[in-house]
Design a protein around this motif. Structure first.
Motif, PDB file in Angstrom:
ATOM      1  N   THR A 170      35.940  43.366  30.755  1.00 43.30           N
ATOM      2  CA  THR A 170      34.856  43.205  31.731  1.00 43.30           C
ATOM      3  C   THR A 170      34.021  44.477  31.858  1.00 43.30           C
ATOM      4  N   ALA A 171      34.664  45.633  31.765  1.00 41.24           N
ATOM      5  CA  ALA A 171      33.913  46.883  31.841  1.00 41.24           C
ATOM      6  C   ALA A 171      32.957  47.009  30.657  1.00 41.24           C
ATOM      7  N   THR A 172      33.427  46.633  29.480  1.00 39.08           N
ATOM      8  CA  THR A 172      32.568  46.680  28.292  1.00 39.08           C
ATOM      9  C   THR A 172      31.409  45.695  28.411  1.00 39.08           C
ATOM     10  N   ALA A 207      43.298  45.070  51.749  1.00 40.75           N
ATOM     11  CA  ALA A 207      44.746  44.847  51.738  1.00 40.75           C
ATOM     12  C   ALA A 207      45.466  46.022  52.385  1.00 40.75           C
ATOM     13  N   ASP A 208      46.720  45.793  52.795  1.00 33.69           N
ATOM     14  CA  ASP A 208      47.479  46.858  53.440  1.00 33.69           C
ATOM     15  C   ASP A 208      47.595  48.091  52.541  1.00 33.69           C
ATOM     16  N   ASP A 209      47.813  47.874  51.276  1.00 35.78           N
ATOM     17  CA  ASP A 209      47.859  48.978  50.311  1.00 35.78           C
ATOM     18  C   ASP A 209      46.555  49.060  49.535  1.00 35.78           C
ATOM     19  N   GLY A 210      45.462  48.736  50.216  1.00 32.75           N
ATOM     20  CA  GLY A 210      44.160  48.656  49.560  1.00 32.75           C
ATOM     21  C   GLY A 210      43.698  49.956  48.929  1.00 32.75           C
ATOM     22  N   SER A 211      44.047  51.086  49.540  1.00 31.01           N
ATOM     23  CA  SER A 211      43.627  52.364  48.974  1.00 31.01           C
ATOM     24  C   SER A 211      44.213  52.557  47.582  1.00 31.01           C
ATOM     25  N   TRP A 212      45.492  52.203  47.417  1.00 32.36           N
ATOM     26  CA  TRP A 212      46.130  52.334  46.119  1.00 32.36           C
ATOM     27  C   TRP A 212      45.582  51.315  45.127  1.00 32.36           C
ATOM     28  N   ARG A 213      45.263  50.127  45.609  1.00 31.54           N
ATOM     29  CA  ARG A 213      44.699  49.117  44.719  1.00 31.54           C
ATOM     30  C   ARG A 213      43.328  49.546  44.196  1.00 31.54           C
ATOM     31  N   VAL A 214      42.502  50.085  45.086  1.00 28.14           N
ATOM     32  CA  VAL A 214      41.180  50.560  44.661  1.00 28.14           C
ATOM     33  C   VAL A 214      41.328  51.736  43.702  1.00 28.14           C
ATOM     34  N   LEU A 215      42.278  52.624  43.987  1.00 30.64           N
ATOM     35  CA  LEU A 215      42.507  53.750  43.088  1.00 30.64           C
ATOM     36  C   LEU A 215      42.876  53.259  41.688  1.00 30.64           C
ATOM     37  N   VAL A 216      43.767  52.269  41.604  1.00 26.85           N
ATOM     38  CA  VAL A 216      44.156  51.726  40.302  1.00 26.85           C
ATOM     39  C   VAL A 216      42.954  51.087  39.619  1.00 26.85           C
ATOM     40  N   PHE A 217      42.177  50.326  40.372  1.00 25.98           N
ATOM     41  CA  PHE A 217      40.985  49.672  39.826  1.00 25.98           C
ATOM     42  C   PHE A 217      40.010  50.692  39.234  1.00 25.98           C
ATOM     43  N   LEU A 218      39.713  51.744  39.990  1.00 27.09           N
ATOM     44  CA  LEU A 218      38.788  52.763  39.503  1.00 27.09           C
ATOM     45  C   LEU A 218      39.395  53.557  38.349  1.00 27.09           C
ATOM     46  N   SER A 259      29.880  49.288  34.724  1.00 27.42           N
ATOM     47  CA  SER A 259      31.183  48.740  34.337  1.00 27.42           C
ATOM     48  C   SER A 259      32.055  48.405  35.537  1.00 27.42           C
ATOM     49  N   ILE A 260      31.773  49.010  36.680  1.00 26.21           N
ATOM     50  CA  ILE A 260      32.584  48.782  37.880  1.00 26.21           C
ATOM     51  C   ILE A 260      32.276  47.438  38.513  1.00 26.21           C
ATOM     52  N   LEU A 261      31.000  47.087  38.607  1.00 18.12           N
ATOM     53  CA  LEU A 261      30.604  45.890  39.353  1.00 18.12           C
ATOM     54  C   LEU A 261      31.220  44.604  38.805  1.00 18.12           C
ATOM     55  N   PRO A 262      31.078  44.280  37.521  1.00 19.50           N
ATOM     56  CA  PRO A 262      31.655  43.016  37.046  1.00 19.50           C
ATOM     57  C   PRO A 262      33.175  43.049  36.978  1.00 19.50           C
ATOM     58  N   THR A 263      33.763  44.238  36.997  1.00 22.48           N
ATOM     59  CA  THR A 263      35.218  44.352  36.940  1.00 22.48           C
ATOM     60  C   THR A 263      35.853  44.073  38.295  1.00 22.48           C
ATOM     61  N   ALA A 264      35.137  44.369  39.374  1.00 24.50           N
ATOM     62  CA  ALA A 264      35.708  44.257  40.720  1.00 24.50           C
ATOM     63  C   ALA A 264      36.235  42.856  41.050  1.00 24.50           C
TER      64      ALA A 264
END
Length: 298
Positions: A244-246, A161-172, A280-285
């Motif tokens: 999902t992380a749990t 996404a155009d703001d993908g860096s911020w989205r990934v940061l929020v996700f992580l 915890s990251i994989l199923p959350t993505a």
């Protein structure tokens, strides 16, 4: 007399220091981690992620692909050691990395095609070996491909996404905060086991901590870091991430119990292997990808 007195004071200080170090070591042992090593490795990974994420997005895609390759190597190695499964790593690694890149460059459709071709390559590659346990080996291989590169590709889709860096940061950030909340609250207040047969260290109080921390971080993140986001969307995303992380953590714990191992690897001191950080990251993505599409679009 003065010298003796000074030595006595110094000895007392050393004793106090030794006692303090012993208490810290016991706390770290009870927590189940080498905390100094875990903190150092975590800080290093954080710097790597931030630099690649905000300086040059394709470099972060390379980080994802590298994590996929190492994760597949760890998983297939443990399967071979503990279950004698012959999973063909080369086509899985090449195809998995290609799936991540295809997802970032061309989108979900291209990623699904690359994943299908990877599975087909696994079938063909394993046919070069003996027919004994062919079905077992390809089944385990397809599981590994779906578990690691397929789920990791959703991180690349979020990044596109155009703001993908911020989205990934929020996700992580939400994933880490959820894990931290579960760890802190569970260590301090945990009494009732969440899933004792799978992960004896996890508690219901820890799950509550994960939900509370992730929802609070989600509300702040969606309100202030994501254009078009709202605090109530962050609450929902934080709740989803905590759950999902749990589940992802419990899922990998189930795999490790079946294999009879404590960690998937030793690459990251204080953490275990790459897969022990991706659990915890994989199923959350995919959940976060869908929620971002619903809340703020592509």
């Amino acid at each position: 007399m003065g010298g003796a007195s000074g030595e006595g004071v110094g000895g007392g200080a050393r004793d106090d220091g030794t006692a303090a170090e012993g208490r810290a070591a016991r706390r770290a042992k009870r927590a189940g981690r080498d905390l100094p090593a875990a903190i150092g490795v975590g800080a290093g990974l954080g710097v790597l992620i931030l630099v690649t994420l905000f300086v040059y997005k394709p470099a972060f895609v390379a980080v994802i692909a590298g994590a996929v390759i190492v994760g597949l190597w760890e998983l297939t190695s443990r399967l071979a050691e503990r279950k004698q499964v012959r999973a063909p790593l080369l086509p899985m690694a090449v195809g998995g990395a290609a799936t991540v890149v295809a997802g970032y460059v061309e989108g979900a459709g291209a990623a699904f095609v690359a994943m299908a071709l990877t599975v087909f390559a696994v079938f063909l590659w394993r046919m070069a070996g003996p027919p004994h346990e062919y079905l077992r080996d390809v089944t385990a291989s397809v599981f590994a491909v779906l578990y690691v590169p397929f789920l990791a590709t959703f991180v690349a889709l979020v990044l596109a996404a155009d703001d993908g860096s911020w989205r990934v940061l929020v996700f992580l950030l939400l994933t880490v905060v959820s894990d931290t909340g579960a760890y802190a609250v569970g260590w301090r207040f945990g009494k009732r086991k969440l899933a004792p047969r799978i992960s004896p260290g996890k508690t219901r109080e820890g799950l509550f901590g994960a939900v509370a921390f992730a929802m609070a971080a989600g509300a702040l993140s969606l309100e202030f870091l994501i254009e078009g986001g709202a605090w109530w969307q962050g609450l929902l995303m934080g709740l989803a991430v905590a759950v999902t992380a749990t589940l992802g953590d419990l899922g990998e714990s189930m795999i490790k119990r079946d294999l009879g191992i404590k960690d998937m690897g030793t690459l990251l001191p204080g953490h275990g292997g790459i897969m022990d950080r991706l659990d915890s990251i994989l199923p959350t993505a995919p959940v976060v990808w869908v929620l971002f599409l619903v809340f703020v679009g592509s």
